[in-house]
Design a protein around this motif. Structure first.
Motif, PDB file in Angstrom:
ATOM      1  N   ASP A  76       7.186  -1.096   5.174  1.00  0.00           N
ATOM      2  CA  ASP A  76       7.038  -2.429   4.988  1.00  0.00           C
ATOM      3  C   ASP A  76       6.362  -3.144   6.324  1.00  0.00           C
ATOM      4  O   ASP A  76       5.806  -3.922   6.053  1.00  0.00           O
ATOM      5  N   ARG A  77       6.993  -2.784   7.530  1.00  0.00           N
ATOM      6  CA  ARG A  77       6.488  -3.468   8.647  1.00  0.00           C
ATOM      7  C   ARG A  77       5.020  -3.299   8.759  1.00  0.00           C
ATOM      8  O   ARG A  77       4.156  -4.213   9.383  1.00  0.00           O
ATOM      9  N   ASP A  78       4.434  -1.804   8.442  1.00  0.00           N
ATOM     10  CA  ASP A  78       3.177  -1.852   8.577  1.00  0.00           C
ATOM     11  C   ASP A  78       2.277  -2.697   7.638  1.00  0.00           C
ATOM     12  O   ASP A  78       1.273  -3.066   7.818  1.00  0.00           O
ATOM     13  N   TRP A  79       2.973  -2.841   6.299  1.00  0.00           N
ATOM     14  CA  TRP A  79       2.354  -3.788   5.455  1.00  0.00           C
ATOM     15  C   TRP A  79       2.287  -5.210   5.912  1.00  0.00           C
ATOM     16  O   TRP A  79       1.411  -5.619   5.929  1.00  0.00           O
ATOM     17  N   LEU A 124      -9.828  -6.420   5.173  1.00  0.00           N
ATOM     18  CA  LEU A 124      -9.659  -6.811   3.801  1.00  0.00           C
ATOM     19  C   LEU A 124      -9.804  -5.734   2.508  1.00  0.00           C
ATOM     20  O   LEU A 124      -9.019  -5.745   1.850  1.00  0.00           O
ATOM     21  N   ASP A 125     -10.849  -4.900   2.903  1.00  0.00           N
ATOM     22  CA  ASP A 125     -11.047  -4.067   1.750  1.00  0.00           C
ATOM     23  C   ASP A 125      -9.965  -2.771   1.705  1.00  0.00           C
ATOM     24  O   ASP A 125      -9.495  -2.691   0.510  1.00  0.00           O
ATOM     25  N   ARG A 126      -9.408  -2.403   2.931  1.00  0.00           N
ATOM     26  CA  ARG A 126      -8.386  -1.453   2.940  1.00  0.00           C
ATOM     27  C   ARG A 126      -7.206  -2.260   2.610  1.00  0.00           C
ATOM     28  O   ARG A 126      -6.279  -1.578   1.744  1.00  0.00           O
ATOM     29  N   ALA A 127      -6.938  -3.282   2.998  1.00  0.00           N
ATOM     30  CA  ALA A 127      -5.650  -4.315   2.579  1.00  0.00           C
ATOM     31  C   ALA A 127      -5.599  -4.162   0.937  1.00  0.00           C
ATOM     32  O   ALA A 127      -4.571  -4.246   0.530  1.00  0.00           O
ATOM     33  N   LEU A 128      -6.512  -4.518   0.229  1.00  0.00           N
ATOM     34  CA  LEU A 128      -6.758  -4.591  -1.167  1.00  0.00           C
ATOM     35  C   LEU A 128      -6.277  -3.206  -1.823  1.00  0.00           C
ATOM     36  O   LEU A 128      -5.481  -3.117  -2.726  1.00  0.00           O
ATOM     37  N   LYS A 129      -6.886  -2.316  -1.160  1.00  0.00           N
ATOM     38  CA  LYS A 129      -6.599  -1.034  -1.579  1.00  0.00           C
ATOM     39  C   LYS A 129      -5.182  -0.444  -1.401  1.00  0.00           C
ATOM     40  O   LYS A 129      -4.529   0.274  -2.456  1.00  0.00           O
ATOM     41  N   ALA A 186      -2.645  -2.523  -1.287  1.00  0.00           N
ATOM     42  CA  ALA A 186      -1.768  -3.342  -2.211  1.00  0.00           C
ATOM     43  C   ALA A 186      -1.936  -2.511  -3.749  1.00  0.00           C
ATOM     44  O   ALA A 186      -0.845  -2.371  -4.424  1.00  0.00           O
ATOM     45  N   GLU A 187      -3.020  -1.897  -4.061  1.00  0.00           N
ATOM     46  CA  GLU A 187      -3.134  -1.429  -5.339  1.00  0.00           C
ATOM     47  C   GLU A 187      -2.276  -0.057  -5.166  1.00  0.00           C
ATOM     48  O   GLU A 187      -1.654   0.165  -6.404  1.00  0.00           O
ATOM     49  N   THR A 188      -2.689   0.447  -4.265  1.00  0.00           N
ATOM     50  CA  THR A 188      -2.025   2.275  -4.205  1.00  0.00           C
ATOM     51  C   THR A 188      -0.594   2.055  -4.251  1.00  0.00           C
ATOM     52  O   THR A 188       0.122   2.752  -4.769  1.00  0.00           O
ATOM     53  N   TYR A 189      -0.062   1.180  -3.185  1.00  0.00           N
ATOM     54  CA  TYR A 189       1.375   1.206  -2.949  1.00  0.00           C
ATOM     55  C   TYR A 189       2.347  -0.141  -3.644  1.00  0.00           C
ATOM     56  O   TYR A 189       3.402  -0.097  -3.243  1.00  0.00           O
ATOM     57  N   GLY A 190       1.599  -0.669  -4.622  1.00  0.00           N
ATOM     58  CA  GLY A 190       2.220  -2.027  -5.360  1.00  0.00           C
ATOM     59  C   GLY A 190       2.709  -2.776  -4.213  1.00  0.00           C
ATOM     60  O   GLY A 190       3.633  -3.527  -4.620  1.00  0.00           O
ATOM     61  N   ARG A 191       1.744  -3.344  -3.385  1.00  0.00           N
ATOM     62  CA  ARG A 191       2.122  -4.443  -2.824  1.00  0.00           C
ATOM     63  C   ARG A 191       1.235  -5.651  -3.296  1.00  0.00           C
ATOM     64  O   ARG A 191       0.482  -5.606  -4.052  1.00  0.00           O
ATOM     65  N   THR A 192       1.710  -6.920  -2.743  1.00  0.00           N
ATOM     66  CA  THR A 192       1.116  -8.073  -3.388  1.00  0.00           C
ATOM     67  C   THR A 192      -0.036  -8.463  -2.219  1.00  0.00           C
ATOM     68  O   THR A 192       0.264  -9.078  -1.292  1.00  0.00           O
ATOM     69  N   ALA A 193      -1.485  -8.515  -2.929  1.00  0.00           N
ATOM     70  CA  ALA A 193      -2.461  -8.992  -2.033  1.00  0.00           C
ATOM     71  C   ALA A 193      -2.768 -10.610  -1.954  1.00  0.00           C
ATOM     72  O   ALA A 193      -2.171 -10.937  -3.097  1.00  0.00           O
ATOM     73  N   ASP A 194      -3.066 -11.186  -0.952  1.00  0.00           N
ATOM     74  CA  ASP A 194      -3.195 -12.624  -0.922  1.00  0.00           C
ATOM     75  C   ASP A 194      -4.364 -12.868  -1.980  1.00  0.00           C
ATOM     76  O   ASP A 194      -5.461 -12.174  -2.049  1.00  0.00           O
ATOM     77  N   ASP A 195      -4.199 -14.053  -2.766  1.00  0.00           N
ATOM     78  CA  ASP A 195      -5.302 -14.326  -3.804  1.00  0.00           C
ATOM     79  C   ASP A 195      -6.671 -14.490  -3.333  1.00  0.00           C
ATOM     80  O   ASP A 195      -7.583 -14.223  -4.004  1.00  0.00           O
ATOM     81  N   GLY A 196      -6.920 -14.925  -2.043  1.00  0.00           N
ATOM     82  CA  GLY A 196      -8.093 -15.183  -1.518  1.00  0.00           C
ATOM     83  C   GLY A 196      -8.907 -13.919  -0.861  1.00  0.00           C
ATOM     84  O   GLY A 196     -10.009 -14.024  -0.514  1.00  0.00           O
ATOM     85  N   TRP A 197      -8.259 -12.916  -0.869  1.00  0.00           N
ATOM     86  CA  TRP A 197      -8.631 -11.720  -0.099  1.00  0.00           C
ATOM     87  C   TRP A 197     -10.064 -11.182  -0.724  1.00  0.00           C
ATOM     88  O   TRP A 197     -10.977 -10.660  -0.101  1.00  0.00           O
ATOM     89  N   ARG A 198      -9.894 -10.892  -2.218  1.00  0.00           N
ATOM     90  CA  ARG A 198     -10.940 -10.273  -2.764  1.00  0.00           C
ATOM     91  C   ARG A 198     -12.083 -10.990  -2.669  1.00  0.00           C
ATOM     92  O   ARG A 198     -13.193 -10.682  -2.318  1.00  0.00           O
ATOM     93  N   ALA A 199     -12.075 -12.532  -2.810  1.00  0.00           N
ATOM     94  CA  ALA A 199     -13.355 -13.249  -2.716  1.00  0.00           C
ATOM     95  C   ALA A 199     -13.980 -13.232  -1.190  1.00  0.00           C
ATOM     96  O   ALA A 199     -15.011 -13.200  -0.991  1.00  0.00           O
TER      97      ALA A 199
END
Length: 792
Positions: free
Chosen positions: A572-575, A617-622, A624-637
């Motif tokens: 959690d703290r790493d996320w 940003l790319d790794r943060a999005l991955k 979120a997908e891999t570990y079931g975390r919630t990504a910020d709405d603006g990261w992908r764009a």
């Protein structure tokens, strides 16, 4: 050779009718001249009659020894010599027959053999008052001298001595007359000897003593401390109480005056070899019938360091021991006690336990040197324990053999747990041990063990790498994670969390911190040290800690990805840290910065920094997908926006490559990361063109340079081993395996005899350069070996 040693070695110089020798020169004179030898711009000036030519003998010619010394001094960079006399300039030139490099000033300072002139606005009466003092000040101003040594022995010298700068200058009176000069010598031969000794000391400081090749130095480590030993078992580098503290032994940067701890066979001879004991950080140096084993003990309490040296064999050995705290700036006293030596003068307690050794201590007034001859036996080696942080000379509870076994197990048991690549397995193992040796108990990771080993011999690109860079530290422990060791990464992330928790926001992170995670002090120079092979200045601290380097988030986030994969979970703290770094990128990615190479020039919109912002940003999005975390709405764009900008503005049609920054055509090896990171497909023709362009412009035989642009600093540098590893990876990604294997072989060849690799390599002189051992170089070797094995 220090001035004192030169004095001791100098042959006697007889005075006419007496037995006066240079050894009779007062200690204060030798010490002052020794200090003057280390000034950046030195003006040496002498009277003629009395200082160079004896007055009492009626001799009109200067002593040959004095002429030789002045010539030797005048030939040194940053050194100007002058003779200032009451004699008319024409007579002075005819009598002295001094070389043209020595400037002449005659007629009480009113006639010059150069274009130096008196102020044209001076009145006739002003000019007639002109004297030697005025002439010296004119000379000082013209040559921009930082210090002046004046030696005078004739009439009328006292006003000159009175007008010297008390702090920087020194006056030496020749003769026994009362004087206002701070120092005096007995006669003209003694003055000539003093000039000769100044020339010896000055030459040593300007050019440095003959240095040990950088790649031939071996590192000792217990992780709390590090040390470097030369191939002849000299202790060349050691700091206490922390690896980024001031040095106790710094012979590699300042010669003997910066500390000596040497062991050698009494009969002389060169070592036969040096190696690490397998799977350890214990170094053994071997001569015929003699060997020295060095290691740092692992069983000491915090704040204490024991460096243990075991002398084995069947032939007598000599020992010389002269610690010099604070880079040689703190005077010390050595006291002999029944169980060894007690050293006073450092800001921490220090002893050398050496039972049975008979020491002789030489006192020279400011510093002591202890010497001994020992007679080891095969069944009874001589054990020396340098203990820093304690005043105890008592025996330890465990034998030396037990202590060495503890040190051995610390390294070898850990090494047995790793999954090493098959490609260059033994060298990869040594690289892994080296990287772990740079990891400290605080979690901070040293970029290298040293400061100021030069990027160009004689140059000014000499930096302090004994600190923890977020980028370097993350890449170092990530390399160990790929080999199967997570503990160092966990400790480093603890360290990062501690630093981040002390800040209002991660976007305020500095590029580097002390090993304890605190801000660095101001960068300063140690002007008393000659530097490695005369490469100055010697720096401590690093101004880069105040730079903006927006790439630092990417490597930390990538590390979290590798560690989470190895753990099987994302903490959690790493996320939370990943989110905070992604938010920092969102706020600052558009800014110019100083970049990975920390150029001391204007910030630019650098391709590598933008790529690392994209990586964050790319790794943060991955994650979120891999570990079931919630990504910020603006990261992908935002990820797509950064990529689009880099692909558009980073490409330069003229260069046919992705360049250093948006504003130029200059190339940078770091721009290879546009493909290495996955921002662009390695099969893309623009990436392949970039690889070709960087190969053509930045590769030189066995090495790859960072760049070839003007970065605001004088001088040059060697190729960077880390850049070499990037090109190897780029070759593999673009299907050029043969070229990758060839270049990797060159990297392997750059390792020293014990497997350590410094920062750089000069392909012209075939010389290793830069701080040593360098984490970047070793982590790059490990990655390339794994890639050549087929790992990703």
């Amino acid at each position: 050779m220090t001035l004192t040693q030169a004095v001791e070695a100098a042959p006697a110089t007889p005075k006419s009718g007496t037995d006066t020798t240079i050894e009779a020169v007062a200690l204060d004179v030798r010490q002052r001249v020794s200090a003057l030898a280390r000034t950046s711009r030195l003006l040496v000036a002498c009277d003629y009659d009395g200082a160079l030519a004896p007055i009492e003998s009626g001799q009109r010619s200067p002593l040959p020894e004095a002429v030789r010394a002045l010539r030797d001094l005048a030939e040194l960079p940053g050194t100007v010599c002058a003779v200032v006399s009451a004699r008319p300039l024409r007579d002075l030139a005819a009598l002295s027959r001094l070389p043209s490099e020595v400037r002449l000033v005659g007629a009480h300072g009113t006639e010059f053999d150069t274009d130096l002139t008196i102020d044209p606005n001076a009145t006739a009466s002003d000019a007639a008052a002109t004297d030697k003092s005025t002439a010296l000040e004119l000379l000082r101003e013209q040559v921009d001298a930082t210090a002046l040594l004046y030696i005078g022995g004739g009439d009328g010298e006292e006003p000159v001595f009175m007008n010297l700068n008390t702090g920087a200058d020194a006056g030496v009176r020749v003769g026994t007359e009362p004087t206002v000069a701070a120092h005096s010598v007995s006669d003209t031969p003694a003055a000539a000897g003093l000039l000769a000794l100044l020339a010896t000391e000055r030459r040593s400081w300007v050019f440095g003593e003959r240095p040990t090749p950088i790649e031939r130095m071996s590192m000792l480590s217990n992780q709390a401390s590090v040390a470097l030993v030369g191939p002849d078992a000299r202790l060349l580098w050691f700091c206490h109480p922390e690896p980024d503290s001031n040095a106790l032994f710094a012979e590699v940067l300042g010669g003997r005056q910066a500390g000596v701890f040497a062991i050698a066979p009494a009969h002389g001879g060169l070592p036969l070899g040096q190696r690490y004991l397998p799977g350890t950080m214990t170094v053994r140096t071997r001569w015929s019938r003699l060997e020295v084993t060095d290691y740092l003990a692992h069983d000491t309490e915090p704040g204490r360091t024991d460096l243990i040296r075991v002398i084995g064999g069947v032939t007598p050995a000599t020992i010389e021991f002269a610690p010099r705290p604070d880079f040689g700036r703190a005077p010390i006293r050595i006291t002999v006690e029944p169980e060894g030596l007690r050293i006073q003068g450092a800001d921490f307690p220090m002893v050398l336990r050496s039972p049975g050794v008979e020491w002789h201590v030489d006192h020279d007034g400011t510093d002591d040197v202890a010497r001994a001859t020992v007679h080891p036996r095969s069944e009874r080696p001589v054990v020396l324990e340098l203990r820093c942080g304690t005043d105890s000379l008592a025996a330890e509870g465990r034998t030396e053999g037990e202590r060495q076994e503890t040190a051995t197990r610390h390294w070898s048991h850990w090494l047995d747990t790793l999954e090493l690549p098959a490609t260059e397995k033994s060298l990869a193992a040594r690289s892994a041990l080296t990287l772990r040796g740079l990891c400290t108990p605080t979690g901070g990771v040293m970029a290298a063990a040293t400061t100021s080993l030069p990027e160009e011999i004689g140059g000014v690109r000499n930096w302090d790498y004994r600190y923890c860079w977020l980028r370097d530290g993350a890449l170092t422990v990530q390399a160990l994670v790929t080999l199967g060791s997570n503990a160092e990464a966990e400790a480093f992330l603890d360290w990062v969390h501690g630093v981040v928790d002390s800040l209002p926001s991660p976007e305020l992170l500095r590029p580097l911190y002390s090993l304890r995670g605190t801000d660095l002090g101001p960068e300063e120079t140690i002007d008393s040290l000659s530097g490695y092979a005369g490469s100055r200045p010697v720096r401590i601290g690093n101004l880069a800690d105040h730079q903006v380097q927006l790439d630092v988030f990417g490597p930390v986030v990538e590390l979290i990805g590798h560690l989470s994969e190895a753990r099987g979970r994302l903490a959690d703290r790493d996320w939370d840290l990943v989110r905070a770094m992604a938010e920092a990128v969102a706020r600052r990615w558009h800014e110019p910065d100083h970049g990975i190479w920390e150029e001391r020039d204007e910030p630019r919109q650098r391709v590598y920094s933008k790529v690392m912002c994209w990586v964050t940003l790319d790794r943060a999005l991955k994650f979120a997908e891999t570990y079931g975390r919630t990504a910020d709405d603006g990261w992908r764009a935002l990820r797509e926006e950064i990529a689009a900008e880099v692909l558009d503005k980073g490409w330069n049609e003229t260069a046919q490559a992705y360049t250093t920054a948006y504003d130029g055509t200059d190339l940078d090896a770091a721009s290879l990361h546009i493909g290495l990171s996955g921002l662009i497909d390695p099969a893309d023709e623009r990436f392949q063109a970039t690889v070709t362009a960087i190969e053509a412009e930045l590769r030189s035989g066995p090495t790859v340079y960072r760049y070839h642009r003007d970065d605001g600093l004088p001088g040059g540098e060697g190729g960077f081993h880390l850049c070499t590893t990037w090109l190897i990876e780029a070759y593999l990604l673009t299907g050029r395996r043969a070229e990758a294997e060839e270049l990797f072989k060159h990297l392997v060849d750059a390792a020293g005899p014990t497997g350590l690799i410094p920062e750089e390599f000069d392909p012209v002189t075939e010389r290793a350069l830069g701080n040593h051992p360098q984490a970047y170089s070793h982590l790059g070797l490990i990655r390339c070996a794994r890639l050549l094995d087929g790992h990703h």
